[in-house]
Each structure stands twice: as C-alpha cells, then as structure tokens.
Write an enzyme that holds these catalytic residues in place. Structure first.
Site, PDB file in Angstrom:
ATOM      1  CE  LYS A 111      76.363  -7.378  34.941  1.00  0.00           C
ATOM      2  NZ  LYS A 111      75.430  -7.548  36.021  1.00  0.00           N
ATOM      3  CE  LYS A 192      78.245  -1.593  37.736  1.00  0.00           C
ATOM      4  NZ  LYS A 192      76.890  -1.578  38.172  1.00  0.00           N
ATOM      5  CE  LYS A 195      74.106  -5.604  44.894  1.00  0.00           C
ATOM      6  NZ  LYS A 195      73.634  -5.570  43.498  1.00  0.00           N
TER       7      LYS A 195
HETATM    8  N1  AQP Z   1      79.669   1.546  41.490  1.00  0.00           N
HETATM    9  C1  AQP Z   1      78.493   2.160  41.577  1.00  0.00           C
HETATM   10  N2  AQP Z   1      78.441   3.493  41.810  1.00  0.00           N
HETATM   11  C2  AQP Z   1      77.240   4.131  41.931  1.00  0.00           C
HETATM   12  N3  AQP Z   1      76.047   3.478  41.863  1.00  0.00           N
HETATM   13  C3  AQP Z   1      76.059   2.152  41.635  1.00  0.00           C
HETATM   14  N4  AQP Z   1      75.090   1.232  41.509  1.00  0.00           N
HETATM   15  C4  AQP Z   1      75.640   0.017  41.296  1.00  0.00           C
HETATM   16  N5  AQP Z   1      76.985   0.105  41.286  1.00  0.00           N
HETATM   17  C5  AQP Z   1      77.280   1.426  41.485  1.00  0.00           C
HETATM   18  C6  AQP Z   1      73.664   1.531  41.625  1.00  0.00           C
HETATM   19  O1  AQP Z   1      73.146   0.703  42.661  1.00  0.00           O
HETATM   20  C7  AQP Z   1      71.798   0.359  42.348  1.00  0.00           C
HETATM   21  C8  AQP Z   1      71.611  -1.107  42.523  1.00  0.00           C
HETATM   22  O2  AQP Z   1      72.415  -1.813  41.601  1.00  0.00           O
HETATM   23  P1  AQP Z   1      72.040  -3.303  41.239  1.00  0.00           P
HETATM   24  O3  AQP Z   1      72.278  -4.174  42.374  1.00  0.00           O
HETATM   25  O4  AQP Z   1      70.655  -3.371  40.740  1.00  0.00           O
HETATM   26  O5  AQP Z   1      72.890  -3.694  40.009  1.00  0.00           O
HETATM   27  P2  AQP Z   1      74.256  -3.287  39.459  1.00  0.00           P
HETATM   28  O6  AQP Z   1      74.205  -1.917  38.933  1.00  0.00           O
HETATM   29  O7  AQP Z   1      74.606  -4.293  38.446  1.00  0.00           O
HETATM   30  O8  AQP Z   1      75.167  -3.350  40.754  1.00  0.00           O
HETATM   31  P3  AQP Z   1      76.400  -4.231  41.046  1.00  0.00           P
HETATM   32  O9  AQP Z   1      76.775  -3.953  42.416  1.00  0.00           O
HETATM   33  O10 AQP Z   1      77.444  -4.005  40.003  1.00  0.00           O
HETATM   34  O11 AQP Z   1      75.845  -5.711  40.977  1.00  0.00           O
HETATM   35  P4  AQP Z   1      76.331  -6.934  40.132  1.00  0.00           P
HETATM   36  O12 AQP Z   1      77.792  -7.086  40.427  1.00  0.00           O
HETATM   37  O13 AQP Z   1      75.512  -8.058  40.654  1.00  0.00           O
HETATM   38  O14 AQP Z   1      76.067  -6.617  38.696  1.00  0.00           O
HETATM   39  C9  AQP Z   1      71.532   0.843  40.933  1.00  0.00           C
HETATM   40  O15 AQP Z   1      70.787   2.036  41.000  1.00  0.00           O
HETATM   41  C10 AQP Z   1      72.899   1.126  40.380  1.00  0.00           C
HETATM   42  O16 AQP Z   1      72.886   2.179  39.448  1.00  0.00           O
END
Ligand code: AQP
Length: 328
Positions: A111, A192, A195
């Site tokens: 990031k 991965k 969002k």
């Molecule tokens: N691609 C993924 N595959 C499996 N698990 C995932 N998680 C996130 N992406 C994947 C799991 O979802 C939970 C919530 O995630 P989060 O919203 O706290 O943050 P993140 O991991 O940073 O998810 P995003 O979607 O990638 O959000 P942004 O784009 O805002 O950073 C966690 O348990 C995570 O492991």
C-alpha cells in the site's frame, strides 16, 4: 465458550473474496462460539475517505453481515469507533511494537509502494488490528489468507507483553478456510480481489446485479489453451474461477474438471454466472429489507453497549498490569 472476533473495513461493497475468505465463517462459528463482528471504520481512514460515503458504507457492511446470516441475538455486531478502547489499547500495544516488524508487513509494503513517505496510519494498521482482537480476549479470528502475517504480529506482541509482565492477553489463533481463503482479482489473477481496485470487473460484489456479474465473469482473464484444470502456477485465472465455482457449488475441483472435460471456457463461465447469481440473490433480498431499517441502528447501538462492557473489563486489567491511571 470460545470467543471469536473479526472485522471488515467499510471501504466499499463486500466482494466474493471477503465473503468466501472470511464472512462465511462468521455464520458457521456463531452456533457454538461467543462472536463479535465489527465494522472497522478506524482502519478505513488509513486511506482518505469521503465522510458521507464512509457513514453509508458502515451501514452497508452492517446490513450485509445480517444478510449473510449473522444473527444479532447470538453475535455482537458493532462499529469500531463506538468503542473507544480500541484506540486506547492500540497505543499501549504501539509502545510494545517495533518499527522494524511493522515495516516488514507485506500489506504496508504494497500500500505504500512507490511513495516517498506513507501515511503513518498505514504502518500502524496491524497494531490497531491487534488491539481489536486482544481487547475481547479473542480465541479465534476468522479471516482471509492475506491477514496471516497480521495475526502472527498480534500473537507476537501479546506474547511479548505476557512474557515481560503479568499475563495480560489471551493469545488468539487465526482461522482460515481451506478453499476460498484467497480469491484473486478476475482481471488479474496474480492480485487479490479487492474492494478498492479501480476496475469494477476485477471483483464480484455481493450486491452486484446479475448483468454485472455476467459481464465480470465472462470477461475474466483465463488463458489460451482452453483446458479447465486447476494449476495455480500455469493457469492462475482458470484456477481462481475453479476455486470460486467449487466453494459456491459445493462440488470438488476434481468433479468440476471432469464435468467440463472437452468443453470450452464459455460453458464453464456461463454455469459459474448462474451459480453466483443464485447464491447472491437471497443475500441481496435480505440486505434490501434491512439496510434502511431502524432495526439496523438498534442492533448496532445494542452491539456497541455489549462490546464496551467487555472492553472496559479488559482495559481495567491492562491498565492495572501497566500501572496506568489511578487504581480503581
Ligand atoms: N481476495 C480475498 N480473498 C479472500 N479473503 C479476502 N479478504 C479480503 N480480500 C480477500 C478478507 O476479507 C476480510 C475483510 O477484509 P477487509 O475489508 O478488512 O480488508 P482487506 O483485506 O484490505 O480487503 P479489501 O477488499 O482488499 O479492501 P481494500 O481494497 O479496502 O483494502 C478479511 O478477513 C480479509 O482477509
């Protein structure tokens, strides 16, 4: 009963990766555990957020928790910033963390990549996450694979503190799914699913319309050999789709491979569209019912009261063990 804690950032609509990696565990665990499911809004502000949108996203995530089957009678559902002890404990943990271990976190590295100076919140994110977990004497943390390193850091900080003063924290374990623990982006299976990725076709959000789901899956990156086979190294796109198909349908990867032997990607993708749309339809329906209801606000208020009561007990113990404030 063992205690479970997990959270999701209100940074946009929850996608299949969040659901398959973390959220589907929430529902299963609430049957025989004491569960706390949090909307971690303070994590979301490690990157810039529009205040109006952030408030909306908090309610979106809360409504989605309920829509997938989290039962507020059995589980505590609440917003992180409604429990001030998260940031209070985070400072105490910060004083027991090392910059070296924080700079080593791969999520921080990706990031802050290419930035001369990164927001300090991005570096401190895993310490706040450790506070979220340790505050509730959590035994089990159901999360996606990408959080393994952060869970390990949490365990290290807690163990370090337990070893240097009175036993203060319960050491938690991460809980990861065998299948679906890491869902990859549809447009680039080396990244991965996320969002905040700019391309909306890189992900399937739980609230996507059937047409959008169809478009995203039909456009998903595969390869040119036309064979439906699980091989992460050489066929990451097809393997990712097989993984999603298997978890959503309950069929094994081997059975799916056999079913599509001699068929092209078109048939396989069309069936995956159907399975995805039918899985998400009831979630979307329940979400629409609850999202703008007073009931949702009441659930969150009740959740924060119950979470604050647990957090206050932990903070009393932590402050006593650290000699902070006046003895109560
Ligand atoms: N691609 C993924 N595959 C499996 N698990 C995932 N998680 C996130 N992406 C994947 C799991 O979802 C939970 C919530 O995630 P989060 O919203 O706290 O943050 P993140 O991991 O940073 O998810 P995003 O979607 O990638 O959000 P942004 O784009 O805002 O950073 C966690 O348990 C995570 O492991």
């Amino acid at each position: 009963m063992k205690r479970v804690f997990s959270g999701v950032q209100p940074t946009g609509n929850i996608h299949l990766g969040n659901y398959l990696g973390a959220l589907r565990q929430f529902v299963e665990l609430q049957n025989n555990h004491e569960c706390l499911y949090c909307i971690v809004d303070q994590h979301a502000i490690t990157v810039n957020q529009d205040p109006k949108e952030l408030r909306e996203h908090i309610l979106d995530v809360a409504a989605l928790y309920l829509a997938i089957g989290v039962d507020p009678k059995r589980s505590i559902v609440f917003v992180q910033s409604d429990v001030p002890a998260h940031t209070e404990l985070s400072w105490i943990l910060t004083c027991n963390s090392y910059t070296g271990e924080l700079y080593r976190m791969t999520q921080f590295k990706s990031k802050s990549h290419n930035k001369e100076s990164a927001p300090a919140g991005l570096l401190m994110y895993p310490v706040l996450m450790a506070a979220d977990i340790l505050l509730y004497d959590t035994d089990i943390v159901p999360v996606g694979n990408d959080q393994k390193q952060h869970i390990e850091l949490c365990r290290n900080i807690a163990t370090r503190i337990n070893n240097t003063r009175k036993k203060t924290f319960v050491i938690p374990d991460g809980r990861f799914m065998k299948e679906g623990a890491r869902v990859m982006a549809l447009d680039d299976p080396t990244q991965k699913m996320s969002k905040s990725a700019p391309n909306i076709h890189s992900r399937i959000s739980l609230l996507d319309e059937p047409n959008k789901i169809k478009k995203s899956i039909m456009k998903a990156t595969t390869d040119s050999d036309g064979i439906i086979k699980f091989d992460i190294e050489n066929k990451p796109g097809v393997s990712n789709l097989l993984n999603i198909y298997s978890v959503l349908s309950g069929e094994s990867i081997a059975d799916i491979e056999a079913k599509y032997e001699g068929k092209g990607y078109g048939d396989f993708k069309k069936d995956l569209v159907e399975i995805t749309v039918s899985t998400l339809a009831p979630i979307k329906e329940r979400y629409e019912e609850i999202r703008h209801s007073d009931e949702l606000i009441e659930i969150l208020k009740d959740g924060s009261e119950r979470a604050n009561a647990i957090a206050d007990r932990t903070m009393k113990r932590v402050k006593d063990n650290f000699g902070l404030g006046l003895k109560k």
